[in-house]
Design an enzyme around this catalytic site. Structure first.
Site, mmCIF file in Angstrom:
data_model
loop_
_atom_site.group_PDB
_atom_site.id
_atom_site.type_symbol
_atom_site.label_atom_id
_atom_site.label_comp_id
_atom_site.label_asym_id
_atom_site.label_seq_id
_atom_site.Cartn_x
_atom_site.Cartn_y
_atom_site.Cartn_z
ATOM 1 N N GLU A 65 22.060 42.156 80.530
ATOM 2 C CA GLU A 65 23.242 42.339 79.660
ATOM 3 C C GLU A 65 24.206 43.320 80.476
ATOM 4 O O GLU A 65 23.973 44.200 81.454
ATOM 5 C CB GLU A 65 22.638 43.336 78.287
ATOM 6 N N LYS A 104 29.097 40.825 71.645
ATOM 7 C CA LYS A 104 28.137 41.286 70.861
ATOM 8 C C LYS A 104 28.784 41.783 69.585
ATOM 9 O O LYS A 104 29.846 42.474 69.583
ATOM 10 C CB LYS A 104 27.287 42.504 71.634
ATOM 11 N N CYS A 151 20.675 42.079 73.380
ATOM 12 C CA CYS A 151 19.733 43.339 73.132
ATOM 13 C C CYS A 151 19.260 43.184 71.841
ATOM 14 O O CYS A 151 18.743 42.420 71.051
ATOM 15 C CB CYS A 151 20.758 44.443 73.576
#
Length: 347
Positions: free
Chosen positions: A47, A129, A163
């Site tokens: 990430e 995200k 995540c």
């Protein structure tokens, strides 16, 4: 091009260079070369690996994080740029699909970005995200529904989440409904301790089972010297250790190679794509096991923008309220344009 029955996947657990985007990018390019030399068709990085994950925001209070936040702005990646061109060139040279996590800079904002490059170097997905987690909300803006997309590649249909997006069941279902075959998962790693790794393993194995897809997950690694450079406080340093679970999972929820939980390395495993149908024959959660007349997902898949201008016009008209209390822009829009149902495509 006919898709390969066996796809060799690689997941990189390596340390970024916390001083320079250019130096971290050099590590990315070297890992691509190494994975390709071992026959990998796909490599996944952690990430926001380029230039680095903002570990500082997890251990520093906001009042003390400004300097590091500004430094992250200076080193962050714009898309397109020389950095993305270099990754695209490496993907094309080695004939490998690359999944790269970046800190994306868009003018005055940073975003947690995921980039997918096909084996010919084409950027086939750029997503952000949708909801940064806890401390990350001080660092990144929010993504939108346009990134909840599954894309075709030389090795199959790919989807990606970062995540704790994996804790959003509707975000996962959006990708499942588009028949992803290989799921890209990216976590920071080197955080929180063993419990983070344990939770991560449960999450990615469950998604593989529920989606009937492969999951390739990469987590980052910090050296002891890097941890000390982030914070000299030994108590806080404990929060920057553990939490690594670089793993490759089959549609049956099994590890295809022992996971990497410590140190640097590149995990490699072969994905037998026939296992997808083997799993879905028993349980296809978006097919014969679904009940769409009872439960279904609606998604707004449009990209958001701070300004919407009519063609050939850059003037922003003042908002006018209608008698029903809604502004004109909203009332003029067809309801079907506000909510779009996910359209499944044959895998």
């Amino acid at each position: 091009m006919e898709k390969k029955p066996i796809v060799r996947a690689a997941a990189a657990q390596i340390a970024p260079d916390l001083t320079s985007c250019e130096k971290t990018l050099a590590r990315v390019l070297e890992a691509i070369r190494e994975a390709a030399s071992k026959g990998a068709d796909l490599i996944v990085f952690p990430e926001t690996f380029v230039p680095w994950y903002p570990y500082f925001s997890f251990v520093l209070p906001p009042v003390l994080s400004g300097k590091e936040h500004l430094r992250l702005y200076e080193e962050a990646v714009t898309v397109p740029s020389a950095a993305t061109d270099a990754v695209a060139a490496a993907a094309r040279e080695h004939g490998i699909v690359v999944a790269l996590g970046i800190n994306e800079r868009d003018h005055g904002s940073l975003y947690n970005g995921q980039l997918l490059f096909d084996a010919d170097g084409t950027l086939i997905l750029k997503r952000r995200k949708i909801t940064p987690t806890f401390h990350e909300r001080m660092i990144w803006g929010q993504g939108d529904g346009s990134g909840l997309a599954v894309v075709d590649s030389r090795i199959g249909r790919l989807g990606a989440l970062a995540c704790w997006e994996h804790y959003n069941p509707l975000a996962r279902y959006a990708l499942m409904a588009q028949h992803e075959e290989i799921h890209i998962a990216q976590f920071p790693g080197s955080m929180v301790g063993p419990i983070f790794a344990e939770q991560m393993e449960v999450t990615i194995r469950h998604h593989a089972l529920e989606s009937g897809c492969f999951v390739v997950n990469a987590t980052g690694w910090l050296t002891d010297e890097q941890i000390v450079s982030i914070t000299p406080d030994q108590t806080l340093q404990k929060a920057l250790r553990g939490g690594c679970m670089t793993a490759i999972i089959s549609p049956e929820g099994r590890h295809l190679a022992p996971p990497l939980t410590e140190g640097e390395g590149i995990l490699i495993a072969d994905l037998d794509m026939s296992l997808i149908v083997k799993r879905k024959r028993m349980m296809d959660s978006v097919g014969h096991y679904a009940r769409p007349e009872l439960l279904h997902l609606a998604i707004d898949g449009r990209a958001t923008a701070p300004m919407i201008a009519s063609p050939n016009s850059f003037e922003i008209a003042p908002a006018r309220n209608n008698t029903d209390g809604h502004d004109d822009a909203s009332s003029d829009r067809n309801p079907d344009q506000r909510i779009a149902v996910v359209r499944s495509q044959a895998g």
